[in-house]
Write an enzyme that holds these catalytic residues in place. Sequence first.
Site, short mmCIF file in Angstrom:
data_model
loop_
_atom_site.label_atom_id
_atom_site.label_comp_id
_atom_site.label_asym_id
_atom_site.label_seq_id
_atom_site.Cartn_x
_atom_site.Cartn_y
_atom_site.Cartn_z
N SER A 132 -30.86 -6.15 17.14
CA SER A 132 -30.93 -5.08 16.16
C SER A 132 -30.77 -3.75 16.86
O SER A 132 -31.10 -3.60 18.03
CB SER A 132 -32.29 -5.10 15.47
OG SER A 132 -33.28 -4.78 16.42
N LYS A 133 -30.27 -2.79 16.07
CA LYS A 133 -30.00 -1.49 16.67
C LYS A 133 -31.27 -0.74 17.03
O LYS A 133 -31.23 0.23 17.77
CB LYS A 133 -29.09 -0.67 15.77
CG LYS A 133 -29.61 -0.43 14.40
CD LYS A 133 -28.55 0.27 13.57
CE LYS A 133 -29.04 0.43 12.14
NZ LYS A 133 -27.98 0.84 11.23
N ARG A 134 -32.40 -1.19 16.51
CA ARG A 134 -33.66 -0.55 16.90
C ARG A 134 -33.98 -0.85 18.36
O ARG A 134 -34.69 -0.10 19.01
CB ARG A 134 -34.82 -1.08 16.03
CG ARG A 134 -34.85 -0.50 14.66
CD ARG A 134 -35.43 0.91 14.65
NE ARG A 134 -34.94 1.60 13.47
CZ ARG A 134 -34.64 2.87 13.42
NH1 ARG A 134 -34.79 3.64 14.47
NH2 ARG A 134 -34.19 3.42 12.32
N ARG A 165 -32.92 7.00 20.64
CA ARG A 165 -33.66 5.74 20.63
C ARG A 165 -34.39 5.53 21.96
O ARG A 165 -35.55 5.16 22.00
CB ARG A 165 -32.64 4.61 20.41
CG ARG A 165 -33.20 3.29 20.05
CD ARG A 165 -32.13 2.38 19.46
NE ARG A 165 -30.79 2.65 19.97
CZ ARG A 165 -29.72 2.79 19.20
NH1 ARG A 165 -29.80 2.69 17.93
NH2 ARG A 165 -28.54 3.04 19.75
#
Length: 489
Positions: free
Chosen positions: A257-259, A475
């Site tokens: 996931s991009k998280r 992030r």
Amino acid sequence: MTISTENIRVRIAPSPTGDPHVGTAYIGLINFLYARQHGGKFVLRIEDTDRARFVATSEQMIFDALRWLGIEWDEGPDVGGPFGPYRQSERAAIYREYVEKLLANDTAYRCFCTPEELEAVRRQQMAAKVPPRYPGTCRNLTNDQIQLKLFESTPCTIRMKVPVEGSTTFRDELRGEITFNHNNVDDQVLMKSDGFPTYHLANVVDDHLMQISDVIRAEEWISSTPKHVLLYQFFGWDAPRFWHMPLLRNQDKSKISKRKNPVSLVYYRQAGFLPEAMINFLGLMGGGMPAEINNASEKFTLQEMIEHFNIRNIRLGGPVFDLTKLRWLNGEYLRALTPEAFYAELRKSVLADEYLSAIAALVQTRIETLSEFGNLTGFFFSDNVLPSPEVFLPKKRMLEETLAFAGEQLTVLEAAEWNASAIEAALKQLGEQQGWSVKENFMLLRTILTGSQMSPPLLESMMIFGKARTLDRLRRFIDAQKKLAAQKK
Ligand code: GLU
């Protein structure tokens, strides 16, 4: 079963809903290798029927990213081929023709339920803790009822008529037989009220018409496969072979996931990963590649993969997308370059003329000697911008709320179209909602992205730096600060 090597035709069918995803490249690679090994054809089909999620720039980004990696297709929207068009939005009439066949042989039916009615049913089912399913309200309408509704122009969808009794079994080439009880298979909508097909209908019709022999896709589609197998039966067609590949995973084994990881291929390209390293790394995912076969090194080229890959050796345990490993591999490839080739790579990416000249334009009015260029622009070249709380924390704010707000900024930027005015508006709106002044809001972002409270204009800098790298920096800042905060506790 031995695979007939005649007429192997495979495809990937990405939906253009955003940046090209590493998962698309991974599945693309496996399809490409399989086609090359069997003298078959590799098709690229664009599944763009979900107009709500459609992103206009996405298709070209998918083409560019796959070509960057050396994954070439034999048929597709841009190269043509005998089974086109290869963009589903250009095939609307075909799906209408085929859904009529299902209506005619009573394996599909019109559903006149309104979105509100469906929502009410869904709520009830949720409250009763039963899986949401269409209750079959319109399954047995009489012809007269249907004609009346159509005469009144009541909007309708078309659903597949899943048999009430029994089950559907199909073979997954890597897993063996898989059975789904029809109790668990919903009367899937095949055509929406706007006349657009859903994924399921368009996918099956196209795989059949494009004579796809093997569907090689991610395992998240397993639960859709019984619907597809039923559709093949309803049409009276042979189904292709199915191979479901393990999903790429984050370090903690959750679905990638991009998280937790950058998932956009655009990011890897802009951040200076070499395509040779990236494709090698993707080849290590799931096994089936020369390293396992030859017991040789983990470094191999696309050509070596074509020679040695064996799809049957794919391991089903989710391969971990391990950035440390990718960085190591990339370092290996960089070190193996001649100094000239290494310099050429720098000039193609982090020191490309286009990048440098855009940055130069930003600082021309802000420096007195040329040698000050680096002072103001270091953050464009360094990947290690991690400001301390003295720099990023607004005076009247606590660390926790600030990190939470940075998280909101990330979400807003992810969704934003990448132009300065759209971003500015979206950030301002967020600030207003959350009670952050414009100054606090933009200063926080400035310090996170540039490491300093003084920088060239923020929005213009972000345009040059690009969406993928901006999001990654934000992030990583949030992750790093959260880790630090946890250590202090
Ligand atoms: N459009 C689907 C996707 O975005 C295709 C899945 C499949 O290969 O059937 O991945």
